[in-house]
Design a protein around this motif. Structure first.
Motif, PDB file in Angstrom:
ATOM      1  N   UNK A  41      28.726  30.446  17.862  1.00 45.78           N
ATOM      2  CA  UNK A  41      29.623  29.638  18.693  1.00 45.78           C
ATOM      3  C   UNK A  41      30.684  30.490  19.390  1.00 45.78           C
ATOM      4  N   UNK A  42      31.010  31.633  18.806  1.00 44.01           N
ATOM      5  CA  UNK A  42      32.040  32.519  19.360  1.00 44.01           C
ATOM      6  C   UNK A  42      31.416  33.867  19.717  1.00 44.01           C
ATOM      7  N   UNK A  43      30.481  33.845  20.660  1.00 46.58           N
ATOM      8  CA  UNK A  43      29.780  35.056  21.072  1.00 46.58           C
ATOM      9  C   UNK A  43      30.679  36.121  21.665  1.00 46.58           C
ATOM     10  N   UNK A  44      31.899  35.729  22.084  1.00 43.80           N
ATOM     11  CA  UNK A  44      32.832  36.690  22.659  1.00 43.80           C
ATOM     12  C   UNK A  44      33.505  37.532  21.581  1.00 43.80           C
ATOM     13  N   UNK A  45      33.226  37.239  20.314  1.00 44.08           N
ATOM     14  CA  UNK A  45      33.778  38.007  19.198  1.00 44.08           C
ATOM     15  C   UNK A  45      32.613  38.628  18.410  1.00 44.08           C
ATOM     16  N   UNK A  46      32.086  39.749  18.865  1.00 44.79           N
ATOM     17  CA  UNK A  46      30.889  40.327  18.248  1.00 44.79           C
ATOM     18  C   UNK A  46      31.071  40.718  16.787  1.00 44.79           C
ATOM     19  N   UNK A  47      32.288  40.875  16.327  1.00 49.91           N
ATOM     20  CA  UNK A  47      32.509  41.256  14.934  1.00 49.91           C
ATOM     21  C   UNK A  47      31.970  40.189  13.982  1.00 49.91           C
ATOM     22  N   UNK A  48      31.987  38.920  14.390  1.00 49.88           N
ATOM     23  CA  UNK A  48      31.456  37.853  13.542  1.00 49.88           C
ATOM     24  C   UNK A  48      29.946  38.006  13.347  1.00 49.88           C
ATOM     25  N   UNK A  49      29.246  38.355  14.398  1.00 53.07           N
ATOM     26  CA  UNK A  49      27.810  38.621  14.285  1.00 53.07           C
ATOM     27  C   UNK A  49      27.536  39.864  13.462  1.00 53.07           C
ATOM     28  N   UNK A  50      28.413  40.863  13.603  1.00 50.96           N
ATOM     29  CA  UNK A  50      28.263  42.088  12.812  1.00 50.96           C
ATOM     30  C   UNK A  50      28.445  41.796  11.324  1.00 50.96           C
ATOM     31  N   UNK A  51      29.414  40.953  10.997  1.00 50.76           N
ATOM     32  CA  UNK A  51      29.627  40.574   9.600  1.00 50.76           C
ATOM     33  C   UNK A  51      28.426  39.795   9.059  1.00 50.76           C
ATOM     34  N   UNK A  52      27.854  38.940   9.882  1.00 51.48           N
ATOM     35  CA  UNK A  52      26.647  38.218   9.482  1.00 51.48           C
ATOM     36  C   UNK A  52      25.525  39.210   9.196  1.00 51.48           C
ATOM     37  N   UNK A  53      25.373  40.189  10.063  1.00 50.33           N
ATOM     38  CA  UNK A  53      24.343  41.217   9.858  1.00 50.33           C
ATOM     39  C   UNK A  53      24.587  41.970   8.548  1.00 50.33           C
ATOM     40  N   UNK A  54      25.841  42.281   8.263  1.00 49.89           N
ATOM     41  CA  UNK A  54      26.148  42.988   7.016  1.00 49.89           C
ATOM     42  C   UNK A  54      25.843  42.130   5.788  1.00 49.89           C
ATOM     43  N   UNK A  55      26.114  40.828   5.877  1.00 50.39           N
ATOM     44  CA  UNK A  55      25.750  39.914   4.792  1.00 50.39           C
ATOM     45  C   UNK A  55      24.241  39.958   4.563  1.00 50.39           C
ATOM     46  N   UNK A  56      23.488  39.926   5.661  1.00 54.87           N
ATOM     47  CA  UNK A  56      22.027  39.951   5.545  1.00 54.87           C
ATOM     48  C   UNK A  56      21.521  41.282   5.015  1.00 54.87           C
ATOM     49  N   UNK A  57      22.117  42.371   5.470  1.00 52.79           N
ATOM     50  CA  UNK A  57      21.652  43.703   5.083  1.00 52.79           C
ATOM     51  C   UNK A  57      22.100  44.114   3.682  1.00 52.79           C
ATOM     52  N   UNK A  58      23.114  43.459   3.139  1.00 50.76           N
ATOM     53  CA  UNK A  58      23.581  43.797   1.794  1.00 50.76           C
ATOM     54  C   UNK A  58      22.508  43.522   0.746  1.00 50.76           C
ATOM     55  N   UNK A  59      21.713  42.503   0.955  1.00 52.66           N
ATOM     56  CA  UNK A  59      20.702  42.159  -0.031  1.00 52.66           C
ATOM     57  C   UNK A  59      19.564  43.187  -0.077  1.00 52.66           C
ATOM     58  N   UNK A  60      18.964  43.565   1.056  1.00 50.04           N
ATOM     59  CA  UNK A  60      17.965  44.627   0.993  1.00 50.04           C
ATOM     60  C   UNK A  60      18.554  45.956   0.501  1.00 50.04           C
ATOM     61  N   UNK A  61      19.831  46.203   0.810  1.00 45.76           N
ATOM     62  CA  UNK A  61      20.469  47.431   0.320  1.00 45.76           C
ATOM     63  C   UNK A  61      20.545  47.415  -1.205  1.00 45.76           C
ATOM     64  N   UNK A  62      20.928  46.282  -1.775  1.00 40.40           N
ATOM     65  CA  UNK A  62      20.954  46.162  -3.231  1.00 40.40           C
ATOM     66  C   UNK A  62      19.569  46.315  -3.830  1.00 40.40           C
ATOM     67  N   UNK A  63      18.567  45.764  -3.167  1.00 46.01           N
ATOM     68  CA  UNK A  63      17.191  45.899  -3.653  1.00 46.01           C
ATOM     69  C   UNK A  63      16.704  47.344  -3.558  1.00 46.01           C
ATOM     70  N   UNK A  64      17.193  48.068  -2.561  1.00 44.27           N
ATOM     71  CA  UNK A  64      16.838  49.481  -2.445  1.00 44.27           C
ATOM     72  C   UNK A  64      17.415  50.269  -3.615  1.00 44.27           C
ATOM     73  N   UNK A  65      18.635  49.966  -3.994  1.00 46.99           N
ATOM     74  CA  UNK A  65      19.239  50.615  -5.167  1.00 46.99           C
ATOM     75  C   UNK A  65      18.403  50.310  -6.406  1.00 46.99           C
ATOM     76  N   UNK A  66      18.006  49.050  -6.563  1.00 46.65           N
ATOM     77  CA  UNK A  66      17.186  48.654  -7.708  1.00 46.65           C
ATOM     78  C   UNK A  66      15.817  49.333  -7.671  1.00 46.65           C
ATOM     79  N   UNK A  67      15.311  49.592  -6.470  1.00 48.68           N
ATOM     80  CA  UNK A  67      13.989  50.215  -6.337  1.00 48.68           C
ATOM     81  C   UNK A  67      13.948  51.595  -6.980  1.00 48.68           C
TER      82      UNK A  67
END
Length: 141
Positions: A79-105
């Motif tokens: 909804x607030x595309x003019x604030x790209x940091x919100x999308x970046x934070x969403x991406x980090x939320x999504x990427x945190x899970x595979x990152x944790x799984x990589x550590x477990x791997x």
């Protein structure tokens, strides 16, 4: 005419990112709903066995709470595309899970089955959001 091509490209990137953010919000909401309605089935598909109040509490915290937070953040970012940091934070939320799984791997191996597919989707969505970030300085507002 030469000036209109870059504007069209920026508009396309913003539109694609917004659509991807809305898709992330929808999928995360549906995943949270599925976990809320049938926690034992979802836990089993993820390789978990829920035991006692603490087991269920932890499951709901991660598979309902964090998924709903991710959905809310993705929707806000869309909804607030003019604030790209919100999308970046969403991406980090999504990427945190595979990152944790990589550590477990390194300790126990890569996930298999449904969880490997979920991991691939999280990785693809997170990296795509970062790739569709508006051009400019890295981490600029």
């Amino acid at each position: 005419m030469a000036g209109s091509a870059p504007q069209t490209l920026i508009w396309s990137r913003a539109w694609l990112r917004g659509q991807l953010l809305q898709l992330v919000a929808t999928v995360s909401s549906l995943a949270a709903l599925a976990a809320l309605l049938d926690p034992d089935r979802i836990a089993s598909a993820m390789g978990l066995f829920l035991v006692g109040v603490n087991g269920y509490s932890q499951f709901y915290a991660v598979y309902v709470g964090v998924r709903l937070a991710t959905a809310g953040l993705a929707l806000l970012a869309a909804r607030h595309g003019d604030q790209p940091i919100l999308g970046d934070l969403t991406a980090l939320f999504l990427l945190a899970q595979p990152a944790g799984r990589l550590v477990a791997a390194f300790a126990i191996g890569l996930p298999t089955g449904v969880l490997l597919a979920v991991c691939a989707v999280e990785l693809l969505a997170g990296l795509s959001l970062l790739a569709l970030r508006p051009r400019g300085k890295f981490l600029s507002p």
